[in-house]
Motif scaffolding. Structure first.
Motif, PDB file in Angstrom:
ATOM      1  N   THR A  85      -6.872 -12.001   3.363  1.00  0.00           N
ATOM      2  CA  THR A  85      -6.730 -11.233   4.599  1.00  0.00           C
ATOM      3  C   THR A  85      -6.947  -9.751   4.321  1.00  0.00           C
ATOM      4  O   THR A  85      -7.569  -9.037   5.103  1.00  0.00           O
ATOM      5  CB  THR A  85      -5.328 -11.434   5.191  1.00  0.00           C
ATOM      6  N   THR A  86      -6.443  -9.295   3.172  1.00  0.00           N
ATOM      7  CA  THR A  86      -6.598  -7.888   2.816  1.00  0.00           C
ATOM      8  C   THR A  86      -8.061  -7.554   2.563  1.00  0.00           C
ATOM      9  O   THR A  86      -8.572  -6.522   2.987  1.00  0.00           O
ATOM     10  CB  THR A  86      -5.789  -7.583   1.540  1.00  0.00           C
ATOM     11  N   LEU A  87      -8.720  -8.452   1.869  1.00  0.00           N
ATOM     12  CA  LEU A  87     -10.129  -8.257   1.557  1.00  0.00           C
ATOM     13  C   LEU A  87     -10.931  -8.200   2.852  1.00  0.00           C
ATOM     14  O   LEU A  87     -11.829  -7.368   3.017  1.00  0.00           O
ATOM     15  CB  LEU A  87     -10.609  -9.429   0.691  1.00  0.00           C
ATOM     16  N   ALA A  88     -10.581  -9.072   3.778  1.00  0.00           N
ATOM     17  CA  ALA A  88     -11.256  -9.127   5.064  1.00  0.00           C
ATOM     18  C   ALA A  88     -11.084  -7.809   5.814  1.00  0.00           C
ATOM     19  O   ALA A  88     -12.041  -7.259   6.363  1.00  0.00           O
ATOM     20  CB  ALA A  88     -10.692 -10.274   5.891  1.00  0.00           C
ATOM     21  N   ALA A  89      -9.862  -7.279   5.826  1.00  0.00           N
ATOM     22  CA  ALA A  89      -9.611  -6.018   6.513  1.00  0.00           C
ATOM     23  C   ALA A  89     -10.458  -4.911   5.894  1.00  0.00           C
ATOM     24  O   ALA A  89     -11.007  -4.054   6.594  1.00  0.00           O
ATOM     25  CB  ALA A  89      -8.125  -5.668   6.421  1.00  0.00           C
ATOM     26  N   PHE A  90     -10.609  -4.966   4.578  1.00  0.00           N
ATOM     27  CA  PHE A  90     -11.391  -3.958   3.846  1.00  0.00           C
ATOM     28  C   PHE A  90     -12.873  -4.006   4.247  1.00  0.00           C
ATOM     29  O   PHE A  90     -13.492  -2.997   4.581  1.00  0.00           O
ATOM     30  CB  PHE A  90     -11.211  -4.220   2.347  1.00  0.00           C
ATOM     31  N   VAL A  91     -13.443  -5.204   4.246  1.00  0.00           N
ATOM     32  CA  VAL A  91     -14.857  -5.367   4.614  1.00  0.00           C
ATOM     33  C   VAL A  91     -15.085  -4.898   6.046  1.00  0.00           C
ATOM     34  O   VAL A  91     -16.045  -4.192   6.357  1.00  0.00           O
ATOM     35  CB  VAL A  91     -15.284  -6.851   4.467  1.00  0.00           C
ATOM     36  N   ASN A  92     -14.147  -5.271   6.914  1.00  0.00           N
ATOM     37  CA  ASN A  92     -14.244  -4.896   8.311  1.00  0.00           C
ATOM     38  C   ASN A  92     -14.243  -3.373   8.491  1.00  0.00           C
ATOM     39  O   ASN A  92     -15.012  -2.817   9.270  1.00  0.00           O
ATOM     40  CB  ASN A  92     -13.064  -5.522   9.047  1.00  0.00           C
ATOM     41  N   GLU A 146       5.263 -11.128  15.130  1.00  0.00           N
ATOM     42  CA  GLU A 146       5.157 -11.277  13.678  1.00  0.00           C
ATOM     43  C   GLU A 146       4.346 -10.093  13.172  1.00  0.00           C
ATOM     44  O   GLU A 146       3.306  -9.776  13.738  1.00  0.00           O
ATOM     45  CB  GLU A 146       4.404 -12.560  13.293  1.00  0.00           C
ATOM     46  N   LYS A 147       4.840  -9.450  12.119  1.00  0.00           N
ATOM     47  CA  LYS A 147       4.116  -8.280  11.616  1.00  0.00           C
ATOM     48  C   LYS A 147       2.969  -8.773  10.739  1.00  0.00           C
ATOM     49  O   LYS A 147       3.064  -8.816   9.531  1.00  0.00           O
ATOM     50  CB  LYS A 147       5.084  -7.406  10.811  1.00  0.00           C
ATOM     51  N   ASN A 148       1.894  -9.154  11.382  1.00  0.00           N
ATOM     52  CA  ASN A 148       0.749  -9.674  10.634  1.00  0.00           C
ATOM     53  C   ASN A 148      -0.357  -8.617  10.662  1.00  0.00           C
ATOM     54  O   ASN A 148      -0.812  -8.229  11.736  1.00  0.00           O
ATOM     55  CB  ASN A 148       0.292 -10.975  11.297  1.00  0.00           C
ATOM     56  N   LEU A 149      -0.756  -8.171   9.488  1.00  0.00           N
ATOM     57  CA  LEU A 149      -1.730  -7.072   9.396  1.00  0.00           C
ATOM     58  C   LEU A 149      -2.977  -7.361  10.205  1.00  0.00           C
ATOM     59  O   LEU A 149      -3.512  -6.495  10.875  1.00  0.00           O
ATOM     60  CB  LEU A 149      -2.114  -6.823   7.926  1.00  0.00           C
ATOM     61  N   ASN A 150      -3.434  -8.612  10.164  1.00  0.00           N
ATOM     62  CA  ASN A 150      -4.687  -8.915  10.851  1.00  0.00           C
ATOM     63  C   ASN A 150      -4.559  -8.961  12.360  1.00  0.00           C
ATOM     64  O   ASN A 150      -5.415  -8.469  13.071  1.00  0.00           O
ATOM     65  CB  ASN A 150      -5.272 -10.222  10.324  1.00  0.00           C
ATOM     66  N   VAL A 151      -3.476  -9.567  12.831  1.00  0.00           N
ATOM     67  CA  VAL A 151      -3.286  -9.593  14.284  1.00  0.00           C
ATOM     68  C   VAL A 151      -3.073  -8.169  14.779  1.00  0.00           C
ATOM     69  O   VAL A 151      -3.603  -7.764  15.813  1.00  0.00           O
ATOM     70  CB  VAL A 151      -2.085 -10.484  14.675  1.00  0.00           C
ATOM     71  N   LEU A 210      -5.335  -3.627  -2.295  1.00  0.00           N
ATOM     72  CA  LEU A 210      -6.247  -4.190  -3.297  1.00  0.00           C
ATOM     73  C   LEU A 210      -6.049  -3.529  -4.659  1.00  0.00           C
ATOM     74  O   LEU A 210      -6.278  -4.147  -5.690  1.00  0.00           O
ATOM     75  CB  LEU A 210      -7.707  -4.035  -2.855  1.00  0.00           C
ATOM     76  N   LEU A 211      -5.624  -2.270  -4.664  1.00  0.00           N
ATOM     77  CA  LEU A 211      -5.421  -1.567  -5.934  1.00  0.00           C
ATOM     78  C   LEU A 211      -3.992  -1.747  -6.437  1.00  0.00           C
ATOM     79  O   LEU A 211      -3.542  -0.998  -7.296  1.00  0.00           O
ATOM     80  CB  LEU A 211      -5.719  -0.076  -5.780  1.00  0.00           C
ATOM     81  N   GLU A 212      -3.284  -2.730  -5.883  1.00  0.00           N
ATOM     82  CA  GLU A 212      -1.898  -3.000  -6.276  1.00  0.00           C
ATOM     83  C   GLU A 212      -1.017  -1.774  -6.088  1.00  0.00           C
ATOM     84  O   GLU A 212      -0.106  -1.524  -6.867  1.00  0.00           O
ATOM     85  CB  GLU A 212      -1.804  -3.420  -7.770  1.00  0.00           C
ATOM     86  N   GLY A 213      -1.310  -0.969  -5.060  1.00  0.00           N
ATOM     87  CA  GLY A 213      -0.494   0.211  -4.808  1.00  0.00           C
ATOM     88  C   GLY A 213       0.871  -0.186  -4.277  1.00  0.00           C
ATOM     89  O   GLY A 213       1.044  -1.254  -3.703  1.00  0.00           O
ATOM     90  N   ALA A 214       1.849   0.700  -4.481  1.00  0.00           N
ATOM     91  CA  ALA A 214       3.178   0.440  -3.916  1.00  0.00           C
ATOM     92  C   ALA A 214       3.093   0.626  -2.416  1.00  0.00           C
ATOM     93  O   ALA A 214       2.326   1.463  -1.932  1.00  0.00           O
ATOM     94  CB  ALA A 214       4.186   1.420  -4.500  1.00  0.00           C
ATOM     95  N   PRO A 215       3.866  -0.161  -1.641  1.00  0.00           N
ATOM     96  CA  PRO A 215       3.872   0.049  -0.197  1.00  0.00           C
ATOM     97  C   PRO A 215       4.310   1.474   0.117  1.00  0.00           C
ATOM     98  O   PRO A 215       5.215   2.009  -0.542  1.00  0.00           O
ATOM     99  CB  PRO A 215       4.887  -0.968   0.319  1.00  0.00           C
ATOM    100  N   GLY A 216       3.672   2.094   1.089  1.00  0.00           N
ATOM    101  CA  GLY A 216       3.930   3.502   1.375  1.00  0.00           C
ATOM    102  C   GLY A 216       5.393   3.808   1.665  1.00  0.00           C
ATOM    103  O   GLY A 216       5.872   4.901   1.402  1.00  0.00           O
ATOM    104  N   ALA A 217       6.106   2.823   2.201  1.00  0.00           N
ATOM    105  CA  ALA A 217       7.474   3.087   2.643  1.00  0.00           C
ATOM    106  C   ALA A 217       8.472   3.149   1.487  1.00  0.00           C
ATOM    107  O   ALA A 217       9.601   3.572   1.677  1.00  0.00           O
ATOM    108  CB  ALA A 217       7.895   2.006   3.629  1.00  0.00           C
TER     109      ALA A 217
END
Length: 312
Positions: A85-92, A146-151, A210-217
């Motif tokens: 899903t993350t990869l998809a968001a990136f390509v988009n 639901e906190k779904n990144l894609n939706v 994708l870079l395994e970053g820590a969540p911003g929060a």
């Protein structure tokens, strides 16, 4: 356990259904706007269609992602397919940027060589597009509990698109009333800026994941301080790694503790703290009784000086 699992599936199914509906509506109107944009000669309509194309792509990606997320984890993919899903968001996000550049380029050409625009055709199609966006947004927004990144990304797209359609309607009205055609490329550039903004946010979030970053929060230094403050036995927290997989935060850390009477109880308290304070449900905690003195102990420490003193 079985109950919560089945509940998750129903939420996935409703997500999929909503996404499918929104995708069908958006794809249909995208085609309508492309045809309308070509026939009426309106760039704002084409910009909005470009926007709708990325919308449709976002929705399709989200649909595929929801279906992949249903696949259970296996020995090779221990997290399941959540990263897709993350990869998809990136390509988009990248596709959005490319489309924006093309539209702006065309708009600049049109300032130099204004083109005739059929106002009525443009107005009717833009208005129909607006209705289509409202319908999609309404369908998706009901699904965003639901906190779904894609939706969420899809709903944001559609919202941006709504503004795009409004822009095209305004351009059509101006052309009908005053005949000033440069308003068309002007508003197409505005629409493109909206597209770019949503693309940028999406790009930032997905690249961080994708870079395994820590969540911003989450502030890691604060986490270390709070952990040693809340649990007196904890002397030192090091080797903290936190990252996201499909929006789920994962954490590994080492703690140096005073040797406890009940090892498991202390571990339980640490896990409880992480879940209560940071909503981290999946943590791997390594407990140590000796001070850390390998070459990487300072990895997450900022105060190298005080550390060096301890070793002397």
């Amino acid at each position: 356990m079985a109950h919560s699992h089945s509940h998750q599936h129903t939420s996935q199914d409703t997500n999929a259904k909503r996404l499918l509906w929104a995708f069908a509506i958006t794809a249909l109107f995208m085609v309508a706007e492309v045809i309308g944009g070509v026939l009426s000669g309106s760039l704002a309509l084409l910009a909005d269609a470009g926007h709708m194309l990325t919308d449709a792509a976002a929705l399709l990606v989200a649909l595929v992602a929801v279906n992949f997320a249903r696949r259970p984890p296996n020995a090779r993919h221990t997290f399941g397919w959540l990263r897709l899903t993350t990869l998809a968001a990136f390509v988009n996000a990248i596709a959005l940027v490319v489309i924006t550049i093309l539209i702006v380029w065309e708009a600049i050409q049109r300032f130099y060589h204004p083109q005739p625009v059929a106002g009525w055709a443009m107005l009717i199609i833009a208005f129909a597009g607006l209705l289509a966006n409202i319908a999609s947004f309404w369908i998706l927004h009901r699904g965003s509990e639901e906190k779904n990144l894609n939706v969420r990304a899809a709903a944001l797209h559609v919202l941006g698109d709504l503004l795009g359609s409004v822009g095209a309607i305004i351009a059509a009205l101006v052309i009908l009333w005053t005949g000033w055609t440069p308003v068309d490329p002007l508003l197409s550039i505005l629409v493109s800026c909206l597209v770019l903004r949503s693309a940028w946010n999406l790009l930032k979030e997905s690249v961080n994941e994708l870079l395994e970053g820590a969540p911003g929060a989450i502030d890691i230094e604060a986490l270390k301080r709070k952990l040693s403050r809340s649990i007196p036995e904890v002397r030192n927290v090091h080797h903290v790694h936190i990252w996201l997989v499909g929006e789920k935060p994962l954490l590994t850390l080492h703690v140096q503790v005073v040797p406890p009477h009940d090892h498991d109880a202390l571990l339980g308290r640490i896990h409880h703290f992480l879940e209560q304070e940071y909503q981290i449900e999946h943590a791997t905690v390594q407990m140590e009784y000796q001070p850390c003195n390998g070459p990487n102990c300072d990895l997450n420490e900022h105060d190298h000086q005080s550390h060096a003193h301890h070793h002397h």
